[in-house]
Design a protein around this motif. Structure first.
Motif, PDB file in Angstrom:
ATOM      1  N   GLU A   1      28.018  42.676  37.342  1.00  0.00           N
ATOM      2  CA  GLU A   1      27.958  42.000  36.099  1.00  0.00           C
ATOM      3  C   GLU A   1      29.214  40.856  35.906  1.00  0.00           C
ATOM      4  O   GLU A   1      29.325  40.045  35.952  1.00  0.00           O
ATOM      5  N   ALA A   2      30.540  41.854  35.457  1.00  0.00           N
ATOM      6  CA  ALA A   2      32.249  41.044  36.282  1.00  0.00           C
ATOM      7  C   ALA A   2      32.270  40.531  36.965  1.00  0.00           C
ATOM      8  O   ALA A   2      32.928  38.842  37.170  1.00  0.00           O
ATOM      9  N   LEU A   3      31.409  40.223  38.570  1.00  0.00           N
ATOM     10  CA  LEU A   3      31.906  40.150  39.510  1.00  0.00           C
ATOM     11  C   LEU A   3      31.057  38.476  39.690  1.00  0.00           C
ATOM     12  O   LEU A   3      31.404  37.952  39.977  1.00  0.00           O
TER      13      LEU A   3
ATOM     14  N   LEU B  70      39.151  30.492  42.268  1.00  0.00           N
ATOM     15  CA  LEU B  70      37.913  32.384  42.176  1.00  0.00           C
ATOM     16  C   LEU B  70      38.583  33.030  42.079  1.00  0.00           C
ATOM     17  O   LEU B  70      38.581  33.858  41.367  1.00  0.00           O
ATOM     18  N   VAL B  71      39.721  33.355  42.840  1.00  0.00           N
ATOM     19  CA  VAL B  71      40.534  34.311  43.216  1.00  0.00           C
ATOM     20  C   VAL B  71      40.372  34.425  41.421  1.00  0.00           C
ATOM     21  O   VAL B  71      40.525  35.544  41.176  1.00  0.00           O
ATOM     22  N   VAL B  72      41.621  33.906  40.954  1.00  0.00           N
ATOM     23  CA  VAL B  72      42.237  34.581  39.267  1.00  0.00           C
ATOM     24  C   VAL B  72      41.120  34.125  38.434  1.00  0.00           C
ATOM     25  O   VAL B  72      41.289  35.578  37.722  1.00  0.00           O
TER      26      VAL B  72
ATOM     27  N   THR C 108      38.808  38.747  35.234  1.00  0.00           N
ATOM     28  CA  THR C 108      37.619  38.719  34.659  1.00  0.00           C
ATOM     29  C   THR C 108      37.104  40.536  35.139  1.00  0.00           C
ATOM     30  O   THR C 108      36.628  41.024  34.090  1.00  0.00           O
ATOM     31  N   MET C 109      37.582  40.958  36.579  1.00  0.00           N
ATOM     32  CA  MET C 109      37.125  42.497  35.985  1.00  0.00           C
ATOM     33  C   MET C 109      37.921  43.109  35.728  1.00  0.00           C
ATOM     34  O   MET C 109      38.260  44.119  35.350  1.00  0.00           O
ATOM     35  N   LEU C 110      39.683  43.075  35.574  1.00  0.00           N
ATOM     36  CA  LEU C 110      40.429  43.571  34.588  1.00  0.00           C
ATOM     37  C   LEU C 110      40.233  42.906  33.030  1.00  0.00           C
ATOM     38  O   LEU C 110      40.420  44.719  32.956  1.00  0.00           O
ATOM     39  N   CYS C 111      39.735  42.305  32.768  1.00  0.00           N
ATOM     40  CA  CYS C 111      39.011  42.560  31.227  1.00  0.00           C
ATOM     41  C   CYS C 111      37.385  43.471  31.223  1.00  0.00           C
ATOM     42  O   CYS C 111      37.376  44.151  30.057  1.00  0.00           O
TER      43      CYS C 111
END
Length: 849
Positions: free
Chosen positions: A319-321, A369-371, A376-379
């Motif tokens: 979902e984060a991705l 996009l990468v940022v 989002t993934m880290l959070c």
């Protein structure tokens, strides 16, 4: 499991949008910076490619003192070189080129050009190789005619035949506008204003050196390549100490100089984009934490039918991705629209090239996009791991349970971070400033970690005051905020960090202004000053040195001295090092400028000596009477004796006399003139006498002592306002976080809201409780932000103390306004969640099936 995660996410579009909103906002700022920078860079690249399209070789002096962003101080060439070049094989045409500072003023007194960009004067050749092309009128002839750029003509409503006054280092003269020109198809070159003369007039009036030119533009006859032509000319002119560039080299050099300037601006803006993403990360983390808690029953059922912890964790990661990809893509599109709007705005007000089309590079999209995905993934990392660790039976509940307020590990971690922050800041203040960065970071981290421990007691402490103000709805609001201290603290932290940066900048600005006022007030013992009307530096048009001489002849004046700037090279460790020097006439300067000397003084300052600051003297081991070797742009070198050492950071590191540049080919201008009137002269009488002189200089602005001191802070205030605007994005994201958190909280407490509505709570009371909950959250953020902001401002002031920042000052007005604005925005942000909560269906909310 991935398909299930995808379907689950897409089935809850509202939650998906709320989760992605903070990512979109941060990515929009970041992509906007990239697209805007790429667009401006491409525009200038195209502009200068077109400008040198018909140039085959560019000849200039090899003697140069390199400046920042391409602002070199380069020697001129004798215009006899033009005829030498014309007679060389492969040359069809050679034209002299002159450029310098020139400010145009209309007959009504309106100054042409924008504040900031250079005000330039130069030569108009009419050659086909020249980037300047007449849009109307004719080429200038003689010393009374001028051609101006089309943008300036539009700005000042100047028509052919109108009179304009032009101010250069040589003085002020009147000219008739005989032509209006464009530069490589654009209304002007960059954002500068241009006054163009025939070559003899430009040599004498712009350069102040008749018979000299800045460069020679060469057009070949096609018999040689650019490289061959440049080599041939270099060989033929070897004795003249010139360097010859090809079309590709001069184009690349000009584009590179612009790119260096833009790179600094891009990095500057990227920092604020990173700040916005940092603030947004709190919101993203909060949303995933709430979302994971609200789906405990769903996750429990999945665990009960055989899903592993890893699968539950990977579902949330999936979902984060998806959120990160959507946020990055939509954010990039929003950034493109933002950059387009800013570019059109700049074009409308005259900044940048007239021909501006949006430039979007693939790498800008890729980085955005990468940022977005990484942030989002880290959070989502911690919420995903927690979701996977919850046992099936313990997870079968309808609401999130927040036990963060009683975490002993959180308390210990927060205290450790506070100790680390105190130690690092202490080391930074007492020894090396490099310790201040880790100290401030640890302080921010400590308050974020300790936030949940403070949120609950603070919210509970507000129950009685809010009950007295708003009755039961106020108490409910405070208790709701205390129920989820971690959620409240993280939402407040996002607002607090944005506010801390605003208050920190305001504190730094107030300290800079107080330091400037203190230093200038002590150093300037005069009564009046004359500055340029634009307040800019020499590139925006300085003051002719003749002005100070004229003011010294006014009966009411005791002394008048001009202050100018220039570049020289000091030979340090066998290599030339570029240095900026302040130019002051010691005869008059000693009576107006109170320079605190620790050795020597004004007496021995002349054309073969220099005054050195104590900081530089200590660093370089220089003493009174020491010899420093200086080189100038004409290639000459000479020894300079140290005539004095002064202890002040308000005047740079080096002060020289105007005599130093005699015979060096440097045209001097003053940035300002300081005036001291004779004792007993009435200030009004003195002002009238001074105006009688300055009125003949259109770029001159007469100010009293108090006005002059106050004006020194105006540029700082303008820059601070720009910073406030950039930080506004982080505040916007923080306010957006309040909206998102409250909306999710309303969804989570739908049963609770239904019950209180069922027992008689009215819709206005529900709305009021939600708004006051937002107020409590914002109040915590305001308290955190104020403490952090003032601390940050103090730390920066201490770090810059050696650079002349001598006074620590707090702007009470700025702090109060910022805090009140944050509270108002937070309450306004609660409007929609409160309205949604009030409209919830009672029976549906309390239904059990």
């Amino acid at each position: 499991m991935f398909r299930m995660a995808l379907k689950s996410t897409l089935a809850r579009k509202g939650r998906l949008f709320l989760t992605a909103a903070a990512v979109i906002a941060g990515c929009a700022f970041l992509s906007g910076v990239f697209v805007f920078s790429d667009t401006i860079r491409a525009s200038f690249d195209t502009l200068f490619t077109n400008a040198y399209a018909k140039t085959n070789a560019y000849v200039r002096s090899a003697n140069v003192i390199e400046g920042d962003f391409g602002q070199d101080s380069r020697d001129q060439l004798s215009d006899t070189v033009i005829s030498q070049i014309t007679g060389q094989p492969g040359v069809r045409e050679a034209d002299g080129y002159v450029r310098g500072s020139a400010v145009m003023t209309t007959s009504s007194g309106k100054q042409l050009g924008l504040d900031g960009p250079p005000k330039s004067g130069g030569s108009f050749s009419g050659s086909g190789a020249s980037p300047w092309t007449l849009a109307s009128g004719a080429a200038p002839k003689g010393g009374k005619e001028v051609v101006i750029d089309r943008r300036s003509a539009k700005q000042g409503s100047v028509n052919l035949g109108d009179q304009v006054s032009v101010t250069t280092a040589q003085g002020v003269r009147q000219f008739t506008v005989v032509g209006i020109a464009t530069f490589a198809g654009a209304d002007t070159a960059g954002a500068s204003s241009w006054a163009l003369f025939d070559l003899p007039t430009a040599e004498e009036f712009v350069l102040g050196r008749p018979g000299m030119v800045d460069a020679v533009v060469v057009v070949g006859d096609g018999s040689k390549t650019d490289t061959e032509l440049a080599a041939s000319l270099s060989s033929a002119l070897a004795s003249a100490k010139v360097e010859v560039l090809t079309k590709a080299q001069i184009t690349n050099e000009t584009q590179t100089a612009v790119e260096r300037g833009l790179s600094f601006f891009t990095v500057f803006l990227t920092i604020f984009a990173a700040i916005s993403l940092f603030v947004g990360s709190f919101i993203i983390y909060n949303v995933f934490s709430i979302s994971a808690a609200q789906r405990q029953r769903e996750n429990a059922l999945l665990r009960a039918i055989g899903a592993s912890r890893g699968q539950i964790t990977r579902m949330l990661f999936a979902e984060a991705l998806l959120v990160g990809v959507i946020g990055g893509v939509v954010g990039f599109g929003a950034g493109v629209l933002l950059a387009s709007g800013i570019t059109k705005l700049l074009k409308a007000i005259g900044f940048g090239p007239s021909q501006t089309s949006l430039t979007v590079h693939p790498q800008a999209f890729a980085i955005t996009l990468v940022v977005g995905v990484l942030v989002t993934m880290l959070c989502a990392l911690a919420p995903a791991l927690r979701a996977g660790r919850v046992p099936p039976l313990a997870a079968m509940r309808d609401v999130a349970v927040d036990r963060s307020a009683v975490s002993r590990g959180r308390l210990i971690t927060g205290i450790v971070l506070l100790v680390v922050a105190g130690v690092c800041i202490g080391l930074g203040v007492s020894s090396s400033a490099t310790w201040l960065g880790p100290g401030v970071a640890a302080l921010f981290a400590a308050l974020v970690v300790l936030g949940p421990l403070v949120a609950r007691p603070l919210a509970m402490a507000l129950t009685k005051p809010l009950r007295a103000i708003r009755g039961v709805t106020g108490e409910i609001a405070a208790r709701n905020a205390a129920t989820s201290p971690k959620r409240t603290a993280l939402t407040a932290a996002a607002l607090g960090i944005g506010l801390a940066l605003l208050i920190g900048v305001a504190t730094l600005g107030s300290s800079i202004n107080s330091s400037i006022s203190d230093v200038v007030g002590k150093a300037f013992t005069g009564d009046f000053s004359v500055t340029t009307s634009s307040g800019g530096g020499p590139s925006e048009g300085g003051l002719p040195v003749t002005l100070a001489s004229e003011l010294n002849n006014v009966p009411e004046v005791d002394d008048a001295v001009g202050l100018g700037f220039n570049l020289i090279n000091l030979i340090e460790k066998g290599k030339p090092a570029r240095k900026a020097v302040l130019i002051i006439d010691p005869v008059h300067g000693k009576n107006i400028v109170a320079l605190p000397f620790v050795a020597g003084g004004w007496t021995e300052l002349n054309g073969s000596s220099v005054l050195v600051s104590k900081t530089k003297a200590d660093r370089d081991g220089v003493q009174l009477g020491s010899t420093i070797t200086a080189s100038f742009r004409d290639g000459t070198t000479r020894p300079l004796s140290v005539a004095g050492i002064f202890d002040s950071k308000a005047f740079g590191n080096l002060i020289v006399s105007p005599e130093l540049f005699a015979g060096s080919g440097v045209t001097l201008q003053d940035s300002q003139v300081l005036v001291k009137t004779k004792a007993g002269v009435d200030p009004k009488v003195a002002e009238k006498a001074l105006k009688a002189v300055t009125v003949n200089y259109p770029t001159a602005k007469l100010q009293s002592r108090s006005q002059y001191i106050a004006a020194q802070t105006e540029q700082v205030n303008g820059f601070l306002n720009f910073i406030y605007g950039l930080l506004g994005m982080s505040i916007f994201i923080a306010v957006l976080g309040i909206v998102i958190t409250l909306l999710l909280a309303v969804y989570e407490r739908r049963r609770e809201l239904g019950l209180v509505r069922a027992i008689g709570m009215t819709r206005p009371q529900v709305r009021s409780s939600i708004r006051w909950e937002a107020f409590v959250t914002a109040l915590l953020g305001v308290m955190m932000g104020t403490f952090l902001g003032i601390s940050l401002g103090w730390v920066v002031v201490q770090a810059l103390k050696d650079q002349g920042l001598s006074v620590f000052s707090i702007s009470i007005t700025s702090i109060v306004v910022s805090c009140l604005l944050a509270l108002v925005l937070a309450v306004a942000a609660a409007w929609y969640p409160a309205s949604k909560a009030a409209k919830s269906d009672i029976l549906q909310a309390i239904a059990t099936t």
